[in-house]
Design a protein around this motif. Structure first.
Motif, PDB file in Angstrom:
ATOM      1  N   LEU A   4       0.853  -1.189   0.000  1.00  0.00           N
ATOM      2  CA  LEU A   4       0.000   0.000   0.000  1.00  0.00           C
ATOM      3  C   LEU A   4       0.887   1.235   0.000  1.00  0.00           C
ATOM      4  N   ARG A   5       0.750   2.051  -1.059  1.00  0.00           N
ATOM      5  CA  ARG A   5       1.608   3.229  -1.179  1.00  0.00           C
ATOM      6  C   ARG A   5       0.785   4.509  -1.209  1.00  0.00           C
ATOM      7  N   ILE A  12      -4.148   6.715  -1.949  1.00  0.00           N
ATOM      8  CA  ILE A  12      -3.395   5.517  -1.596  1.00  0.00           C
ATOM      9  C   ILE A  12      -3.767   4.413  -2.568  1.00  0.00           C
ATOM     10  N   ARG A  13      -2.779   3.593  -2.936  1.00  0.00           N
ATOM     11  CA  ARG A  13      -3.022   2.562  -3.950  1.00  0.00           C
ATOM     12  C   ARG A  13      -2.335   1.265  -3.522  1.00  0.00           C
ATOM     13  N   LEU A  14      -3.019   0.162  -3.783  1.00  0.00           N
ATOM     14  CA  LEU A  14      -2.430  -1.147  -3.546  1.00  0.00           C
ATOM     15  C   LEU A  14      -1.698  -1.544  -4.814  1.00  0.00           C
ATOM     16  N   ASP A  15      -0.362  -1.516  -4.753  1.00  0.00           N
ATOM     17  CA  ASP A  15       0.483  -1.746  -5.922  1.00  0.00           C
ATOM     18  C   ASP A  15       1.173  -3.103  -5.852  1.00  0.00           C
ATOM     19  N   ASP A  16       1.575  -3.573  -6.989  1.00  0.00           N
ATOM     20  CA  ASP A  16       2.436  -4.757  -7.081  1.00  0.00           C
ATOM     21  C   ASP A  16       3.834  -4.255  -7.419  1.00  0.00           C
ATOM     22  N   ILE A  17       4.744  -4.339  -6.470  1.00  0.00           N
ATOM     23  CA  ILE A  17       6.092  -3.795  -6.642  1.00  0.00           C
ATOM     24  C   ILE A  17       7.122  -4.889  -6.339  1.00  0.00           C
ATOM     25  N   PRO A  18       8.379  -4.696  -6.729  1.00  0.00           N
ATOM     26  CA  PRO A  18       9.399  -5.718  -6.469  1.00  0.00           C
ATOM     27  C   PRO A  18       9.677  -5.889  -4.976  1.00  0.00           C
ATOM     28  N   VAL A  19      10.057  -7.099  -4.596  1.00  0.00           N
ATOM     29  CA  VAL A  19      10.518  -7.352  -3.231  1.00  0.00           C
ATOM     30  C   VAL A  19      11.830  -6.598  -3.028  1.00  0.00           C
ATOM     31  N   PRO A  20      12.002  -5.904  -1.894  1.00  0.00           N
ATOM     32  CA  PRO A  20      13.256  -5.169  -1.675  1.00  0.00           C
ATOM     33  C   PRO A  20      14.466  -6.104  -1.702  1.00  0.00           C
ATOM     34  N   THR A  21      15.569  -5.601  -2.199  1.00  0.00           N
ATOM     35  CA  THR A  21      16.830  -6.332  -2.128  1.00  0.00           C
ATOM     36  C   THR A  21      17.654  -5.752  -0.988  1.00  0.00           C
ATOM     37  N   VAL A  58       5.538   3.507   0.858  1.00  0.00           N
ATOM     38  CA  VAL A  58       4.811   2.417   1.491  1.00  0.00           C
ATOM     39  C   VAL A  58       4.521   2.818   2.934  1.00  0.00           C
ATOM     40  N   LEU A  59       3.249   2.818   3.323  1.00  0.00           N
ATOM     41  CA  LEU A  59       2.856   3.183   4.676  1.00  0.00           C
ATOM     42  C   LEU A  59       3.008   1.991   5.622  1.00  0.00           C
ATOM     43  N   GLY A  60       2.784   2.249   6.925  1.00  0.00           N
ATOM     44  CA  GLY A  60       2.776   1.180   7.926  1.00  0.00           C
ATOM     45  C   GLY A  60       3.979   1.200   8.846  1.00  0.00           C
ATOM     46  N   ASN A 107      16.839  14.132  13.475  1.00  0.00           N
ATOM     47  CA  ASN A 107      17.061  13.510  12.171  1.00  0.00           C
ATOM     48  C   ASN A 107      16.567  12.063  12.147  1.00  0.00           C
ATOM     49  N   TYR A 108      15.534  11.789  12.965  1.00  0.00           N
ATOM     50  CA  TYR A 108      15.059  10.410  13.033  1.00  0.00           C
ATOM     51  C   TYR A 108      14.399  10.002  11.723  1.00  0.00           C
ATOM     52  N   ARG A 109      14.455   8.697  11.474  1.00  0.00           N
ATOM     53  CA  ARG A 109      13.704   8.104  10.377  1.00  0.00           C
ATOM     54  C   ARG A 109      12.721   7.113  10.980  1.00  0.00           C
ATOM     55  N   ALA A 110      11.616   6.894  10.292  1.00  0.00           N
ATOM     56  CA  ALA A 110      10.615   5.964  10.804  1.00  0.00           C
ATOM     57  C   ALA A 110       9.991   5.198   9.659  1.00  0.00           C
ATOM     58  N   PHE A 111       9.855   3.901   9.842  1.00  0.00           N
ATOM     59  CA  PHE A 111       9.171   3.070   8.861  1.00  0.00           C
ATOM     60  C   PHE A 111       7.764   3.618   8.621  1.00  0.00           C
ATOM     61  N   GLY A 112       7.395   3.717   7.359  1.00  0.00           N
ATOM     62  CA  GLY A 112       6.053   4.141   7.010  1.00  0.00           C
ATOM     63  C   GLY A 112       5.791   5.621   7.158  1.00  0.00           C
ATOM     64  N   ILE A 113       6.785   6.375   7.596  1.00  0.00           N
ATOM     65  CA  ILE A 113       6.634   7.826   7.764  1.00  0.00           C
ATOM     66  C   ILE A 113       7.524   8.546   6.753  1.00  0.00           C
ATOM     67  N   ASN A 114       8.837   8.475   6.966  1.00  0.00           N
ATOM     68  CA  ASN A 114       9.754   9.086   6.002  1.00  0.00           C
ATOM     69  C   ASN A 114      10.671   8.059   5.327  1.00  0.00           C
TER      70      ASN A 114
END
Length: 347
Positions: A4-5, A12-21, A58-60, A107-114
């Motif tokens: 979900l991006r 927001i859209r449910l996409d089919d994207i590559p698995v991260p490497t 990608v959110l979450g 300078n924090y980073r967060a999954f699904g935020i930035n």
């Protein structure tokens, strides 16, 4: 993989994207469960800086999963481990990070935020999250769904600690959503003599009564009278506003006992600031006004232990289960405040 991006406001859209490497310093995690948060809904409605059609995200940020691939330089973690992940990654260098508060890092980073998050079948865990301790092995008996909902529980715990709740005290929580219920659970665990819950929704309050035995609820138009009766005229020792409403924040101060603590949990939209408060009440009653945001890695680990040891029944807050293919329905229900926590599960 399905993910979900966010592309922009209300997009927001449910996409089919590559698995991260991954590289030799990273981990690939198969997401087993991820929970929808109010922050996700706000980002959907309002968009987020740097996110657009050319730069979707990608959110979450509330999730648990299974390690499926480990870079050769990664120590300790192994393929097949069930893990939970605190989403906020600090720089590791600044004073706040060194003091154990990476969630407050400038300078924090967060999954699904930035950075890309966990509403996807797989998520890449960067080197910094691994070496700073964001990743933790799931305690025995804790499910991936509980690990996902542990993230907001840890945020509530951060706020609860600011209030220093003592056995025998009177506590009021305003806002009977998932966060409010978590605050009430934590107050009960801390030994509060009476935990009260206020909300406009009688339906939400009825849910609270089912989840938390002994909680006292109120939805009328005389909150001061209710508090006076329930505290035998003493006033509140602790008040927690688990709703972003300026009038609620201002209304707490007259309800407090001497030396009372008020936690403003959750930010008020900038357009609704400033919030008018009577500073004489702060002065003459020696009140403590506190705020809290996010949670530290240590707090995340502590609440995960609370769940593991059965001190907090976090499963009771999970009222919706959705497959990733139905995630847009989960978002619609979260926006409409249907149920409490909506969790996405992955096969």
């Amino acid at each position: 993989m399905l993910a979900l991006r966010l592309y922009g406001p209300n997009d927001i859209r449910l996409d089919d994207i590559p698995v991260p490497t991954i590289n030799e310093d990273e981990i690939l995690l198969k997401v087993d469960a991820a929970a929808v948060c109010g922050t996700d809904v706000r980002m959907w409605q309002n968009g987020y800086a740097g996110v657009d059609a050319e730069h979707p995200r990608v959110l979450g940020h509330e999730f648990g999963g299974t390690i499926v691939e480990v870079g050769k330089n990664v120590k300790f973690y192994q393929k097949g481990m069930k893990v939970a992940l605190a989403p906020n990654i600090g720089c590791g260098i600044c004073d706040r990070c060194v003091a154990g508060q990476p969630h407050l890092c400038d300078n924090y980073r967060a999954f699904g935020i930035n950075m890309d998050g966990a509403f996807a079948e797989y998520v890449k865990v960067p080197k910094e999250a691994i070496i700073f301790g964001n990743l933790m092995v799931m305690p025995e008996g804790v499910t991936a769904e509980e690990a996902a909902v542990n993230e907001p529980l840890s945020c509530a715990y951060n706020g609860s600690l600011k209030c220093n709740i003592k056995p025998g005290e009177y506590v009021l929580v305003v806002g009977a959503g998932p966060i409010g219920i978590m605050h009430a659970m934590l107050a009960k665990m801390a030994g509060a003599a009476k935990v009260m819950m206020n909300d406009l929704s009688a339906e939400r309050l009825a849910e609270c009564e089912k989840i938390i035995p002994g909680i006292v609820t109120y939805s009328g138009d005389d909150l001061p009278g209710f508090v006076q009766k329930q505290t035998r005229g003493k006033g509140l020792d602790v008040a927690i506003t688990a709703c972003p409403v300026p009038a609620v924040q201002a209304a707490m101060l007259p309800l407090m006992n001497y030396g009372g603590r008020v936690n403003f949990f959750g930010g008020v939209p900038a357009a609704k600031q400033p919030v008018p408060i009577d500073t004489n009440l702060v002065h003459y009653k020696e009140l403590f006004l506190t705020g809290s945001t996010r949670a530290s890695i240590c707090q995340f680990r502590q609440t995960l232990d609370f769940v593991s040891e059965g001190l907090i029944d976090i499963k009771s807050i999970i009222t919706g289960h959705y497959d990733i293919k139905d995630i847009l329905v989960a978002f619609d229900n979260a926006k409409a405040a249907k149920g409490l926590k909506n969790v996405i599960t992955f096969g």
